[in-house]
Design a protein around this motif. Structure first.
Motif, short mmCIF file in Angstrom:
data_model
loop_
_atom_site.label_atom_id
_atom_site.label_comp_id
_atom_site.label_asym_id
_atom_site.label_seq_id
_atom_site.Cartn_x
_atom_site.Cartn_y
_atom_site.Cartn_z
N ASN A 158 44.91 47.68 52.42
CA ASN A 158 45.61 46.64 53.18
C ASN A 158 47.04 46.43 52.68
O ASN A 158 47.66 45.43 53.04
N ASP A 159 47.52 47.36 51.84
CA ASP A 159 48.85 47.24 51.24
C ASP A 159 49.03 45.82 50.66
O ASP A 159 49.90 45.05 51.08
N PRO A 160 48.19 45.48 49.67
CA PRO A 160 48.16 44.08 49.20
C PRO A 160 49.36 43.68 48.35
O PRO A 160 50.04 44.55 47.78
N ASP A 161 49.59 42.36 48.27
CA ASP A 161 50.64 41.85 47.39
C ASP A 161 50.10 41.66 45.98
O ASP A 161 50.86 41.68 45.02
N LEU A 162 48.80 41.41 45.90
CA LEU A 162 48.17 41.24 44.58
C LEU A 162 47.02 42.23 44.48
O LEU A 162 46.15 42.27 45.35
N ILE A 163 47.04 43.01 43.42
CA ILE A 163 45.96 43.98 43.22
C ILE A 163 45.22 43.61 41.94
O ILE A 163 45.84 43.49 40.88
N ILE A 164 43.92 43.40 42.08
CA ILE A 164 43.11 43.04 40.92
C ILE A 164 42.21 44.22 40.59
O ILE A 164 41.43 44.68 41.42
N LEU A 165 42.39 44.75 39.39
CA LEU A 165 41.68 45.97 39.02
C LEU A 165 40.81 45.70 37.79
O LEU A 165 41.32 45.26 36.76
N ASP A 166 39.51 45.93 37.94
CA ASP A 166 38.60 45.74 36.82
C ASP A 166 38.27 47.12 36.26
O ASP A 166 37.62 47.92 36.92
N GLU A 167 38.72 47.38 35.06
CA GLU A 167 38.53 48.67 34.40
C GLU A 167 38.95 49.83 35.31
O GLU A 167 38.13 50.68 35.67
N PRO A 168 40.22 49.91 35.69
CA PRO A 168 40.62 50.93 36.67
C PRO A 168 40.50 52.37 36.18
O PRO A 168 40.31 53.27 36.98
N THR A 169 40.59 52.56 34.86
CA THR A 169 40.57 53.95 34.38
C THR A 169 39.22 54.36 33.79
O THR A 169 39.08 55.48 33.32
N SER A 170 38.24 53.45 33.88
CA SER A 170 36.92 53.77 33.33
C SER A 170 36.30 54.92 34.12
O SER A 170 36.22 54.89 35.34
N GLY A 171 35.87 55.95 33.39
CA GLY A 171 35.21 57.09 34.03
C GLY A 171 36.18 58.15 34.53
O GLY A 171 35.76 59.17 35.04
N LEU A 172 37.47 57.91 34.40
CA LEU A 172 38.45 58.90 34.89
C LEU A 172 38.82 59.87 33.76
O LEU A 172 38.86 59.48 32.59
N ASP A 173 39.11 61.12 34.14
CA ASP A 173 39.60 62.08 33.14
C ASP A 173 41.07 61.75 32.84
O ASP A 173 41.68 60.92 33.52
#
Lengths: 290, 429
Positions: A158-173
């Motif tokens: 939705n092209d947000p103004d506020l982005i809330i990220l919970d553990e965004p890099t968990s599980g990523l290489d």
């Protein structure tokens, strides 16, 4: 709340109660934070410190027992304000029988985005999170990292103004981690506000403007990275191509000025840096081969 | 509205892709098809009856099961899998989520009903054509007429519960009056079905003779017959349609022939059938009534799912389904306990209860009153029972269709706001 403030909490508290209504645990205790527009704010703390509870309160998933939170100038119960929020939950939980295209289309429809615009955004986001080849596979066949990527894509639909990220890099290489960090930094460039929770302190340190550390539901400290980490009486100088003799001379010079040399050692890269260098070199080689 | 439809579509897609819907459909179809192979004692009509009965019972059973399991599990599963955690952070009213889910379940149940109903109809038609080829029977949708007044008179009359008992030998009679006996299809004439409870002082007697007098009040034409009735086999009296000449009214007078013989009469002991309606319309009306029951169960299951966990909600729905089918029994049971307690009949148990007041209080407050209250609060699923119409070959009156649909809507109007309020206040953690 001024126009420059995106999130403001006032004595925000949450107590979980037992079946009989008795107070069982105080998950969040009188939290007061202020997040400005366009900044990347990190929420840190050990397990059970109240990070995820804070995010859920801000999103209106759970309700405070005391205090209040204003998000983009509105209370958390306001449905309209959610048009301007993107959220990536701790675990990427979606309808597993859908594929990437379908899940993004579903969320896009909930935002009432037109079909044409939805299609354009889905194509762009799928490329951005690197799922171009897997977009028609059902999500049940995705790895954890791929689910994180589609989670990030849905948070941005939705092209947000506020982005809330919970553990965004968990599980990523490491590559995924780097790409995610780049996405977050690109959002900052577009004056979007990002609130993220993470256990990975290096990630937070890399990208956050300000951080708050929670423990047992209480705010322990908050401020900019520099404010929190810089030591005014310690100076770090990085030098390239200096001989051992020159180093001894520099040490002598410092001692003559009553300074104390704490350590002299060769600089080392981080593992993430090394990994990315190898990955970049492999890509270059394969291009040359072609 | 757009969001409601999106969630409904998603709910439907989930049921289809997870193949749950097909499991219910396949099991239902297998049961329907099995009815063809069931052994039958009796004529061709009996075979059709069995197929019709199995067809409607399968649709009702598997449809209700699907309605309960799918709608009871959807919201709790979405909360447990945290799918709702993502959806509720989008600009969707929680009421729209509940509404969308309900519409989705209605889609699902609609598909199930169309497929199983279509298969059932085809099978019934096939069975009927096979039987009529052998000159046996046809599909019935007879028009049933209820008495506008019934009266029991005589010195021997005694009422126990809903049943009035009449003794023979001139000690009592029952009079039934019918009006509006009108039908376009008059060729089969009138059929009067008599189904009484039977008791006799002679213990060995299972059948008792009764006198039936049919009177046309306009022409004063009278027909008197004596037939034998038993508890399990209803008596049948046939009259030509010319008997009704001059008017559309009929009076029937019934009494046991001999003293010491008793007949137990309830409101539906005598039924008059006149004319045959379209079976196809009747079948559709039956499906409409069944779908009303599905709607009711969906609404109740969704209500439960807004505040109960998955296993508890399924138990809650099954409890309602079970009790909803025995509300009459619950009401009767509460009456029986009352009879014991008030010593109306000087029964042995009441004498015991007189001495143990604690037990009387326990019976009254812990069993009788809650049972009585529950029997009125819980939905009476007998209102949606259509099997009996098809087994007896009776046309379903439009009034019944509207009443059962209205009954489901009434529950929906009561339950939906509660679901919305509860779900709006629910924490999705």
């Amino acid at each position: 709340m001024d126009n420059d403030t995106t999130i403001k909490t006032e004595n925000l508290s949450k107590a979980y109660r037992s079946f009989w209504g008795r107070k069982k645990i105080l998950a969040l205790d009188k939290l007061n934070i202020d997040i400005k527009k366009g900044e990347i704010f990190g929420l840190l703390g050990p397990n059970g410190s109240g990070k995820t509870t804070t995010l859920k309160l801000l999103l209106g998933l759970i309700f405070p027992t005391e205090g209040r939170a204003l998000v983009l100038g509105k209370t958390t119960n306001d449905v309209d304000v959610k048009n301007r929020i993107g959220f990536l939950p701790e675990e990427s939980c979606f309808y597993r029988f859908l594929n990437a295209d379908e899940i993004l289309d579903f969320y896009g429809q909930l935002f009432k985005i037109s079909r044409k615009e939805r299609k354009a955004r889905i194509d762009r986001l799928i490329e951005q999170v690197g799922l171009g080849l897997a977009r028609k596979r059902p999500l049940r066949q995705y790895s954890k990292g791929m689910l994180r990527r589609i989670g990030i894509a849905q948070a941005l639909i939705n092209d947000p103004d506020l982005i809330i990220l919970d553990e965004p890099t968990s599980g990523l290489d490491p590559i995924g981690t780097r790409e995610t960090k780049d996405i977050i930094l690109a959002l900052k460039e577009r004056r979007k506000t990002v609130l993220l929770c993470s256990h990975l302190l290096s990630d937070v340190q890399d990208i956050c403007d300000r951080v708050a550390i929670l423990d047992k539901g209480k705010l322990q400290i908050s401020g900019t990275i520099d404010e929190l980490l810089s030591s005014k009486d310690v100076v770090e100088v990085l030098i390239r191509n200096l001989s051992d003799e020159a180093i001894s001379e520099v040490e002598t010079f410092i001692k003559e000025r009553h300074g104390e040399v704490i350590s002299v050692k060769n600089s080392s890269d981080t593992l993430e840096g090394l990994f990315l260098k190898i990955y970049a070199a492999n890509i270059n080689n394969s291009k040359t081969d072609v | 509205m757009q969001q409601i439809l999106i969630i409904a579509k998603q709910t439907f897609k989930e049921a289809v892709r997870n193949k749950i819907l097909f499991v219910f459909i396949i099991l239902g179809l297998i049961t329907i098809c099995c009815s063809v192979f069931m052994p039958v004692v009796g004529d061709g009509r009996e075979k059709i009856r069995i197929v019709e009965s199995m067809c409607f019972r399968s649709i009702t059973f598997f449809g209700t099961l699907a309605a309960i399991l799918l709608s009871a599990s959807s919201i709790p599963t979405d909360i447990e899998n945290r799918v709702l955690c993502t959806i509720t952070t989008k600009p969707v009213q929680r009421t729209n989520i509940v509404f969308g889910k309900i519409i989705g379940f209605i889609y699902i149940i609609g598909v199930l009903l169309i497929i199983m109903g279509g298969a059932g109809y085809a099978l019934i038609k096939f069975t009927a054509s096979k039987q009529s080829a052998q000159g046996n029977s046809k599909l019935l949708a007879r028009e049933k007429f209820d008495p506008y007044t019934s009266q029991v008179t005589g010195e021997s009359v005694r009422k126990i519960g809903n049943v009035s008992w009449v003794e023979g030998g001139g000690k009592g009679t029952s009079v039934w009056k019918f009006k509006g006996l009108h039908s376009k299809d008059r060729k089969d004439g009138l059929e009067i079905e008599i189904d009484f409870l039977v008791e006799s002082k002679k213990r060995s007697t299972r059948k008792i003779p009764i006198n039936i007098k049919a009177v046309n009040p306009y022409t004063a034409k009278v027909l008197t017959e004596s037939i034998e009735v038993s508890r399990n086999k209803p008596g049948l009296l046939k009259l030509g349609s010319e008997f009704l000449e001059g008017g559309e009214e009929l009076t029937i007078v019934v009494s046991p022939e001999n003293p010491g013989d008793f007949i137990g009469i309830s409101s539906n002991s005598i039924r008059v059938f006149f004319g045959n309606k379209s079976f196809e319309y009747n079948f559709l009306k039956g499906l409409t009534i069944i779908s009303s029951q599905f709607l009711l169960m969906v609404i109740i299951a969704v209500l439960g799912s807004t505040f109960l966990s998955l296993p508890v909600n399924i138990l809650f729905c099954l409890f309602i389904f079970f009790c909803g089918n025995i509300t009459d029994f619950m009401r009767d049971l509460s009456t029986v306990i009352n009879v014991f307690e008030t010593h109306e009949h000087g029964h042995g148990i009441s004498t015991v209860l007189k001495k143990t007041n604690v037990f009387v209080v326990f019976l009254d407050y812990v069993i009788r009153k809650p049972l009585f209250l529950l029997s009125y609060i819980l939905p009476d699923l007998k209102n949606f029972s259509v099997g009996k119409y098809f087994v007896d070959g009776i046309n379903i009156p439009y009034k019944t269709v509207f009443m059962s649909f209205g009954y489901a809507v009434l529950y929906a109007v009561f339950c939906l706001p509660i679901s919305f309020v509860v779900f709006r206040r629910r924490e999705i953690a």
